[in-house]
Structures are given as C-alpha cells and as structure tokens.
Design an enzyme around this catalytic site. Sequence first.
Site, PDB file in Angstrom:
ATOM      1  N   GLU A  24       0.847  -1.197   0.000  1.00  0.00           N
ATOM      2  CA  GLU A  24       0.000   0.000   0.000  1.00  0.00           C
ATOM      3  C   GLU A  24       0.880   1.244   0.000  1.00  0.00           C
ATOM      4  O   GLU A  24       1.876   1.325   0.711  1.00  0.00           O
ATOM      5  CB  GLU A  24      -0.906   0.025   1.229  1.00  0.00           C
ATOM      6  CG  GLU A  24      -1.765   1.307   1.292  1.00  0.00           C
ATOM      7  CD  GLU A  24      -2.730   1.305   2.454  1.00  0.00           C
ATOM      8  OE1 GLU A  24      -3.673   0.479   2.406  1.00  0.00           O
ATOM      9  OE2 GLU A  24      -2.553   2.097   3.393  1.00  0.00           O
ATOM     10  N   PHE A  26       0.585   5.754  -0.054  1.00  0.00           N
ATOM     11  CA  PHE A  26      -0.325   6.885   0.112  1.00  0.00           C
ATOM     12  C   PHE A  26       0.086   8.023  -0.820  1.00  0.00           C
ATOM     13  O   PHE A  26       1.198   8.037  -1.372  1.00  0.00           O
ATOM     14  CB  PHE A  26      -0.391   7.355   1.568  1.00  0.00           C
ATOM     15  CG  PHE A  26       0.896   7.924   2.108  1.00  0.00           C
ATOM     16  CD1 PHE A  26       1.262   9.247   1.869  1.00  0.00           C
ATOM     17  CD2 PHE A  26       1.741   7.149   2.894  1.00  0.00           C
ATOM     18  CE1 PHE A  26       2.432   9.778   2.387  1.00  0.00           C
ATOM     19  CE2 PHE A  26       2.925   7.663   3.414  1.00  0.00           C
ATOM     20  CZ  PHE A  26       3.274   8.985   3.152  1.00  0.00           C
ATOM     21  N   PRO A  28       1.498  11.390  -1.948  1.00  0.00           N
ATOM     22  CA  PRO A  28       2.388  12.430  -1.424  1.00  0.00           C
ATOM     23  C   PRO A  28       1.773  13.816  -1.585  1.00  0.00           C
ATOM     24  O   PRO A  28       0.860  14.027  -2.393  1.00  0.00           O
ATOM     25  CB  PRO A  28       3.654  12.293  -2.286  1.00  0.00           C
ATOM     26  CG  PRO A  28       3.532  10.954  -2.945  1.00  0.00           C
ATOM     27  CD  PRO A  28       2.072  10.711  -3.107  1.00  0.00           C
ATOM     28  N   TRP A  56      -6.880   6.979  -0.779  1.00  0.00           N
ATOM     29  CA  TRP A  56      -7.738   8.039  -1.312  1.00  0.00           C
ATOM     30  C   TRP A  56      -7.705   9.240  -0.377  1.00  0.00           C
ATOM     31  O   TRP A  56      -7.789   9.099   0.833  1.00  0.00           O
ATOM     32  CB  TRP A  56      -9.174   7.546  -1.450  1.00  0.00           C
ATOM     33  CG  TRP A  56     -10.073   8.564  -2.073  1.00  0.00           C
ATOM     34  CD1 TRP A  56     -10.959   9.394  -1.442  1.00  0.00           C
ATOM     35  CD2 TRP A  56     -10.151   8.888  -3.454  1.00  0.00           C
ATOM     36  NE1 TRP A  56     -11.589  10.212  -2.356  1.00  0.00           N
ATOM     37  CE2 TRP A  56     -11.107   9.924  -3.603  1.00  0.00           C
ATOM     38  CE3 TRP A  56      -9.505   8.408  -4.598  1.00  0.00           C
ATOM     39  CZ2 TRP A  56     -11.432  10.476  -4.843  1.00  0.00           C
ATOM     40  CZ3 TRP A  56      -9.832   8.964  -5.830  1.00  0.00           C
ATOM     41  CH2 TRP A  56     -10.784   9.974  -5.938  1.00  0.00           C
ATOM     42  N   HIS A  84      -8.229   2.958  -3.460  1.00  0.00           N
ATOM     43  CA  HIS A  84      -9.124   3.236  -2.337  1.00  0.00           C
ATOM     44  C   HIS A  84     -10.178   4.253  -2.798  1.00  0.00           C
ATOM     45  O   HIS A  84      -9.892   5.141  -3.594  1.00  0.00           O
ATOM     46  CB  HIS A  84      -8.355   3.852  -1.174  1.00  0.00           C
ATOM     47  CG  HIS A  84      -7.466   2.893  -0.466  1.00  0.00           C
ATOM     48  ND1 HIS A  84      -7.173   3.011   0.883  1.00  0.00           N
ATOM     49  CD2 HIS A  84      -6.793   1.798  -0.889  1.00  0.00           C
ATOM     50  CE1 HIS A  84      -6.354   2.037   1.247  1.00  0.00           C
ATOM     51  NE2 HIS A  84      -6.100   1.298   0.190  1.00  0.00           N
ATOM     52  N   TYR A 133     -22.481   4.644   4.518  1.00  0.00           N
ATOM     53  CA  TYR A 133     -21.746   3.450   4.913  1.00  0.00           C
ATOM     54  C   TYR A 133     -21.021   2.844   3.716  1.00  0.00           C
ATOM     55  O   TYR A 133     -21.444   3.008   2.559  1.00  0.00           O
ATOM     56  CB  TYR A 133     -22.695   2.397   5.506  1.00  0.00           C
ATOM     57  CG  TYR A 133     -23.452   2.882   6.713  1.00  0.00           C
ATOM     58  CD1 TYR A 133     -22.819   3.004   7.953  1.00  0.00           C
ATOM     59  CD2 TYR A 133     -24.804   3.216   6.613  1.00  0.00           C
ATOM     60  CE1 TYR A 133     -23.530   3.454   9.059  1.00  0.00           C
ATOM     61  CE2 TYR A 133     -25.511   3.661   7.715  1.00  0.00           C
ATOM     62  CZ  TYR A 133     -24.866   3.792   8.937  1.00  0.00           C
ATOM     63  OH  TYR A 133     -25.557   4.236  10.031  1.00  0.00           O
ATOM     64  N   LYS A 176     -21.509  -6.085   4.164  1.00  0.00           N
ATOM     65  CA  LYS A 176     -20.714  -5.552   3.055  1.00  0.00           C
ATOM     66  C   LYS A 176     -20.421  -6.635   2.020  1.00  0.00           C
ATOM     67  O   LYS A 176     -20.460  -6.385   0.810  1.00  0.00           O
ATOM     68  CB  LYS A 176     -19.408  -4.940   3.579  1.00  0.00           C
ATOM     69  CG  LYS A 176     -19.617  -3.646   4.364  1.00  0.00           C
ATOM     70  CD  LYS A 176     -18.317  -2.932   4.696  1.00  0.00           C
ATOM     71  CE  LYS A 176     -17.599  -3.554   5.851  1.00  0.00           C
ATOM     72  NZ  LYS A 176     -16.451  -2.715   6.320  1.00  0.00           N
ATOM     73  N   GLN A 187      -7.415  -3.884   9.161  1.00  0.00           N
ATOM     74  CA  GLN A 187      -6.607  -2.884   9.846  1.00  0.00           C
ATOM     75  C   GLN A 187      -5.342  -3.547  10.395  1.00  0.00           C
ATOM     76  O   GLN A 187      -5.291  -4.752  10.610  1.00  0.00           O
ATOM     77  CB  GLN A 187      -7.414  -2.284  10.999  1.00  0.00           C
ATOM     78  CG  GLN A 187      -6.718  -1.136  11.723  1.00  0.00           C
ATOM     79  CD  GLN A 187      -7.469  -0.734  12.977  1.00  0.00           C
ATOM     80  OE1 GLN A 187      -7.727  -1.572  13.844  1.00  0.00           O
ATOM     81  NE2 GLN A 187      -7.834   0.524  13.083  1.00  0.00           N
ATOM     82  N   TYR A 280       1.693  -2.302   4.627  1.00  0.00           N
ATOM     83  CA  TYR A 280       1.523  -0.855   4.646  1.00  0.00           C
ATOM     84  C   TYR A 280       2.919  -0.224   4.620  1.00  0.00           C
ATOM     85  O   TYR A 280       3.600  -0.152   5.638  1.00  0.00           O
ATOM     86  CB  TYR A 280       0.757  -0.432   5.899  1.00  0.00           C
ATOM     87  CG  TYR A 280      -0.649  -0.972   5.962  1.00  0.00           C
ATOM     88  CD1 TYR A 280      -1.515  -0.824   4.893  1.00  0.00           C
ATOM     89  CD2 TYR A 280      -1.117  -1.635   7.094  1.00  0.00           C
ATOM     90  CE1 TYR A 280      -2.810  -1.325   4.937  1.00  0.00           C
ATOM     91  CE2 TYR A 280      -2.419  -2.133   7.157  1.00  0.00           C
ATOM     92  CZ  TYR A 280      -3.251  -1.968   6.066  1.00  0.00           C
ATOM     93  OH  TYR A 280      -4.540  -2.461   6.112  1.00  0.00           O
TER      94      TYR A 280
END
Length: 599
Positions: A24, A26, A28, A56, A84, A133, A176, A187, A280
Amino acid sequence: MRISHKLQRHRESEDSTKPTFSFEFFVPKTSQGVQNLYDRMDRMYQTHPQFIDITWNAGGRLSQLSTDLVSTSQSVLGLETCMHLTCTNMPVELIDEALEKAYVSGCQNILALRGDAPINAGEWKPCDGGFSYAKDLVRYIRKKYGDHFDIGVAAYPEGHPEESGDDMLIEYLKEKIDCGADFIVTQMFYDADIFIDWCRRVREAGINVPIIPGIMPITSFASFMRRADWCQIHIPEEFLAKLEPVKDDDQLVRDIGTELISGMCQKLLDSGYVTHLHLYTMNLEKASIMILDRLGLLPDESDNVQDNVMPLPWRKSLHPKRRNETVRPIFWQRRPYSYVARTSQWSADEFPNGRFGDSSSPAFGDLDLCGSTLIRQSGKRSLELWSTPTSLKDISNLVIDYLHGKLKCLPWSDVPLNHEVDPILPDLIELNENLIITVNSQPRINGAKSSDRVIGWGPSNGYIYQKQYLEFLLPKSKLDQFLSIVGDGTTLTYFAVDSANKVFSNHPDDAAANAVTWGIFPGREILQPTIVEKVSFLAWKEEFYHILDEWKLNFAENGKPESVKLLQTLIDDYLLVNIVDNDYVSPDNTIHDLLRKLY
C-alpha cells in the site's frame, strides 16, 4: 485482473504453496514526493507483488493525485492497482468521476471504505448527496459497473472506536460482503492470536471471501507506539519486552521489529486462514523488503525463471487501450513516463506491429501531455542531483556517474541503468571521457536465451537478438568528418538532426522502421518490439531539446550564467545522432571504432 481472480489463479498454480504479497502507498503532498514514489514503486515492482493499492484523499488536489497515481501505476509501471475510494466528502458525482477514471485506466480493483472524519470535523457525517456506509458504496459500484471491479472492504479484528461489540462488527462485515464485496483487507494489528481467533469467527459467520491481513512494519519505537495507540490495538508483551530496551536506537528497533513482524506473519500463514500479506509501506521500501526477505518471499534463483522475465523488453502497460501494443521506438527506452503520456490519446488500433505511426499522431505533437515539466525533478532537486555544469567535461562526468550507477537518473533518462549495457560499458565510458556525450545505447545480442535474467523477455525456450545501437551528441563542427567516416557502403545506418530540424541520414528508405530488437519463439511469429524510425526520432528530438531548454531555464532562475551558456551551446552547436550497426553477427565493435576517429 481482479484481485480475487489473481489470488485464485495463484492457489491453482504449481507455486501455490508460496504465499503472495502486496503493497500500500499513500498520496504524497508534493510533486517531488510523487516523483520519488514512482521511483520507489518501480523498484518494488522487481519483487513481483500481486498488486499495489493507492489510498484516497477525499476532495481537492490530492484526490486528483490518487487517480493520477492509479493511472500511472497501471499504464506506465505495469502494476496491478487497487484504488481506495471513501464516502468522506464524496457526493455521488465525485464518486462517479473517480470510478470512471479508474475504469478508463484499466484499474479493476476498488477498496470501498466509509473513511475517517475530516481533521477537526468531530464525528463522521455523510456529505450531501453522498453515502453513509461502505456497504452503500459497494452496492452502488456493483450496480453501476457489474462485475468489472473487484471490490474490497475493510475489517477491524480488534474492534472499531465507534462500535464496541465485535460480533456486531462481523455482522456489518457480512452485510458488506452480501452487497457484493469480493475480499477483505484488515486494519493493522500486532497480536497474531487475536487475529487468528477473529478469522475463525469470520468464517463461522459464513464469510468465505479472501482475508488479507494488513501488516504494518516497525521502523521506529515512537511510530510503533503512536500507531498502536491511534488504532487502539493490543501490543503483545513480547513486542514491548524486546523493543523498549532499544527504543532510542532506530536501527535496532527496525531490525528487531522485522524479526517480530516476520514471526507474526509466519504464524498467520501457518494458521491456514491467510495466504496473502498486504504491507503498509508508508511510502518506504526498506522495512517491507526486510520482512519479505526474512519470510523467504522475494524472488530468487530457485523461483521459476520464466515467471521473472518480462513479456517484452519494455514494461508492458496494463491500460486497456494499450493491450495490443507490441512496438516502441528505442528513443524513449529510459523515459517511459513521457512516452506513455505522448501516446495516451492513441486509440487501441494505433499501436501497430510494423510501421510505427504517422506525423498526425498526437504522440508527435503536444509536449504538454508530459505535464508541466519535461524534467521529472524539481528545480531544487535538479541542482542537488546534477549540480551546475559549466563545461562539456562536467556533462560527460555526469553521464559517467550515471553509467557507474552513482546517479539514478539524468535530465533525459528517468530510470536507472540496468546491467544490459555491461558488455559495452567500458566503451561508453571512454566515449564520454572523450566528450562524445552518450544519450542511449544497447549492445549487440546474437541468440541469447529468452530466459536470461538480464536481457531475457518473451515466452520460454526462445532466442533474443539485438543490433548494437548508440545515441549521442555530435558537435556540428565534426559533422562532415562523421559523414565521411560512416559513408554509404557500411552496415551502419544513422539519423542526425539539429535543434532547427535539419536532418542528415543514410537510411535507404527514411519511412521504414528498422527493428533493433527481435525475438524468435517456438510456434510464434517473430516479435520485433523495439525499432528506430524517422518520424518518432524527430518527435524524440523535439523532446530532447526541450529538456535541455528546461534545464537551462532552471540555471537562469538560480543565477548560474555559465551553466546557461553551456546548455545554450549544446542546443545551438550540437546534433542529436542515433546510429545502428545492422550486422548483429559480427564480433567487431564497429560503432565505437568509428567514433574513436572523432577524438
């Protein structure tokens, strides 16, 4: 390919006992950070992850960067990418825009999340015209796009701050999945026993999609404690006992943390609930690579050789419009980003198998497609990397440092040099020492195995061929001497062009494409994926001189008049030349022997 399908295919393969992994990243906050991330993603591609995902950032410039990163990783880097997508600050119109961009780029995987509340916003609230949700977002994507996207959802093995009951969280997770989700990403956590017990309860609840554990490496004690506190997760006593005594030594923390996380991952894999790890990275590579290495998941000589060989000598794009692309001009060999950008407007049938294109193609027109700058470094970073050259010798020294691997990029070369050039490396260094500035090159290859780990590409049991190729800068004062030496009766063919577009060539047919790389494979047509031809060379010449001009302007803005003068001299007084030795059988070093006469 959809993630669940990739994981299923791996389970059914001969290598099914070896776990898989993904990364994963993120978004910048700066353009230089984006450049650095692309470089890191490109390096981590070599570990063969099943996929990567991009976080995202709802609203504003960073959400645009999310879709740009997804498109680039799919189109340029050839990495299967999951995007994401959150409900936070996202009315349906923005969700539709993001999904459409993902769809067009060839992305087939979405991680559908409710998202966190914006900073300083207090409790989470849906925006006007948005969803409340994640299950609503899942249902919407499935209804709008059918089975095009694989949809992942988040899960919380140790609970969620807004819900105290674990059983209720599993019930929400089941909702879901029932709305159309295909896989679960959890997580972060550090207690393997808690996670394994949670997996058992998830399966007992009738949830049978893949469970992908989110693995957070330990890089420093402070970040380790901060993340655990923020996510409200349990830290095993073993972790604290080993890490607290060395908490002020980041190197020891990372080494011990790698041992602890690797042991945790092995326990997960041994449980039978997990076959894939999702790391991550926090946009770093070292800690994640150390964990994979400790687990024995990095590719090595014992792996299937052909699995580690590229299908073509350049990185195959995953963009749907480029699926039929089998030919590229060699000029963009080390600038794949700008090449993909300049051909991004082509239709699916404009990636030909023989003649490369025509002058009406957008690839040969608008340089703005490459972005606001052709040099993929900030002005400040450019000065740090390449200093302020004031002589041709300074330029040649930069190229020599690049050839030695001391520099990972040059203004006209975005990617590091690989070992393919090793056979001609001494010649390239000698040329630059004698102020013949080399831009691009490849050695002669006469029937190497397609499984070769350095130069191999294509199907197994094939053979690879290459003509020796060199691209360089030639002083206009030596043009007549060069033309006289090359002549018309040799195996050498060339194009030379100056910034004013004056062209010199001995090609018998300027319009013909000259294949400089090809492969022969059992039961297949000959593949000719890399070529030299006039129209694309003139397009590359335009880009190359623009690069020099941008480099010059950066010196002007930073008060470096001698460097400005040098770059203007290169633009005004030098030609860009490419030369091909069409005799790929002879052991003679014809190109370099010829150029030595110019010293």
